[in-house]
Design a protein around this motif. Structure first.
Motif, mmCIF file in Angstrom:
data_model
loop_
_atom_site.group_PDB
_atom_site.id
_atom_site.type_symbol
_atom_site.label_atom_id
_atom_site.label_comp_id
_atom_site.label_asym_id
_atom_site.label_seq_id
_atom_site.Cartn_x
_atom_site.Cartn_y
_atom_site.Cartn_z
ATOM 1 N N LEU A 105 54.729 88.733 70.864
ATOM 2 C CA LEU A 105 53.305 89.014 71.095
ATOM 3 C C LEU A 105 52.490 88.754 69.830
ATOM 4 N N ASN A 106 53.131 88.855 68.663
ATOM 5 C CA ASN A 106 52.424 88.584 67.413
ATOM 6 C C ASN A 106 52.459 87.111 67.028
ATOM 7 N N GLY A 107 53.046 86.276 67.880
ATOM 8 C CA GLY A 107 53.066 84.845 67.625
ATOM 9 C C GLY A 107 54.235 84.348 66.817
ATOM 10 N N ARG A 108 55.094 85.253 66.348
ATOM 11 C CA ARG A 108 56.259 84.823 65.575
ATOM 12 C C ARG A 108 57.394 84.377 66.486
ATOM 13 N N GLU A 109 58.220 83.486 65.972
ATOM 14 C CA GLU A 109 59.423 83.083 66.690
ATOM 15 C C GLU A 109 60.583 83.891 66.138
ATOM 16 N N ALA A 110 61.158 84.769 66.972
ATOM 17 C CA ALA A 110 62.116 85.748 66.466
ATOM 18 C C ALA A 110 63.551 85.519 66.921
ATOM 19 N N SER A 111 63.749 84.893 68.068
ATOM 20 C CA SER A 111 65.124 84.774 68.563
ATOM 21 C C SER A 111 65.192 83.704 69.638
ATOM 22 N N ALA A 112 66.418 83.428 70.066
ATOM 23 C CA ALA A 112 66.607 82.515 71.191
ATOM 24 C C ALA A 112 66.091 83.170 72.470
ATOM 25 N N CYS A 113 65.822 82.336 73.470
ATOM 26 C CA CYS A 113 65.256 82.828 74.722
ATOM 27 C C CYS A 113 66.225 82.567 75.871
ATOM 28 N N PRO A 114 66.432 83.539 76.753
ATOM 29 C CA PRO A 114 67.358 83.352 77.874
ATOM 30 C C PRO A 114 66.867 82.331 78.904
ATOM 31 N N LEU A 115 65.622 81.907 78.805
ATOM 32 C CA LEU A 115 65.108 80.893 79.719
ATOM 33 C C LEU A 115 65.195 79.475 79.148
ATOM 34 N N ASP A 116 65.587 79.358 77.884
ATOM 35 C CA ASP A 116 65.672 78.053 77.235
ATOM 36 C C ASP A 116 66.892 77.296 77.762
ATOM 37 N N PRO A 117 66.716 76.153 78.443
ATOM 38 C CA PRO A 117 67.867 75.435 79.027
ATOM 39 C C PRO A 117 68.925 75.038 78.006
#
Length: 297
Positions: free
Chosen positions: A1-13
């Motif tokens: 929500l703060n715009g940072r990239e923090a981790s991998a995403c479970p929706l990322d193919p």
């Protein structure tokens, strides 16, 4: 929500393919009796976002899925603005977003389970619940059922541990969640009590406190104990303090007796914990630099 990239995403193919390949490689060789998703399996407790009242993943894929569910387009700025409001509508919106987070985590867990069972069909998979799972839509039971894959009884090691402290007055904070789970959780799920102290190889909580916690959760009707006696930082090492192991060996039969007594009747029915877990979503987003506490509103 703060715009940072923090981790991998479970929706990322690509991440999904990478994870499936690694899980398949391990399961095909080891064919373990039991596997667990570690308690960093979550979306709301990563270091770069935790201090900012994280509410999950706000990548383009999650925003698109939430917009699809809502029937309207939401941008990151839209949700940042709405999540900062203290209104019933904003609370409901945050809750719906958390349920979407739960579903994406459960979907990813289903992929992991199916991948494992293709090469090791008898492996039981379960979840080590994170302390922030309520902020991800109270996701523990949904993820556990996805991991069971219709093959085995789902299981969860519910959170409730002692990290770098030994303060007896905090016992209710740990134990009352276990009581809530016993009174409100799905009985189809096998319940493990978390008996960790962090770091494992250091004497942080007394054996007496560990015994108290174990006795109480066994009385609440939990099925198992997950008791870490192996150091994760020193491979093969036993904890420096032998009192933990000695305590368990001395009390094993007693714990079983207490557990049988607790399961035999509705003994704790008159001590109800009134705690709607989605109440955590009542917290409005306060922006960067605000330290969130799970113990205080």
């Amino acid at each position: 929500l703060n715009g940072r990239e923090a981790s991998a995403c479970p929706l990322d193919p690509e991440f999904r393919k990478w994870t499936a390949a690694n899980v398949r490689a391990v399961a095909s060789v080891v064919k373990p009796k039991i596997m667990a998703l570690e308690d960093d399996y979550q979306l709301s407790n990563h270091p770069d976002v935790y201090e900012n009242d994280s509410f999950g993943c706000f990548c383009d894929r999650h925003l698109a899925e939430f917009s699809r569910r809502e029937g309207r387009t939401y941008t990151l700025d839209d949700l940042r603005r709405e999540f900062a409001k203290n209104t019933d509508e904003a609370f409901a919106l945050r809750k719906r977003f958390s349920l979407m987070s739960r579903d994406t985590l459960a979907d990813f867990a289903s992929l992991i389970a199916k991948t494992v069972h293709e090469v090791s069909p008898d492996t039981r998979l379960g979840l080590l619940e994170c302390g922030c799972s309520e902020k991800d839509g109270c996701m523990a039971e949904s993820v556990a059922k996805a991991l069971a894959d219709g093959r085995t009884r789902p299981w969860v090691r519910y959170h409730g541990s002692y990290y770098c402290e030994d303060i007896p007055l905090r016992l209710p904070v740990n134990l009352f969640y276990s009581l809530w789970v016993s009174q409100n959780g799905d009985p189809a799920i096998e319940r493990f009590n978390e008996l960790d102290t962090i770091p494992h190889e250091t004497f942080y909580a007394s054996a007496a406190r560990i015994e108290t916690s174990c006795s109480q959760t066994m009385f609440y009707g939990f099925d198992q104990i997950l008791f870490s006696c192996i150091s994760p930082t020193i491979p093969g090492a036993i904890v420096d303090e032998p009192a933990y192991v000695d305590m368990y060996a001395r009390n094993a039969d007693r714990f079983k007796a207490i557990n049988a007594l607790g399961k035999a009747g509705d003994i704790v029915a008159d001590c109800e914990i009134v705690a709607p877990l989605d109440a955590l979503m009542a917290h409005a987003y306060k922006g960067r630099g605000h330290q969130f506490s799970y113990d205080k509103p």
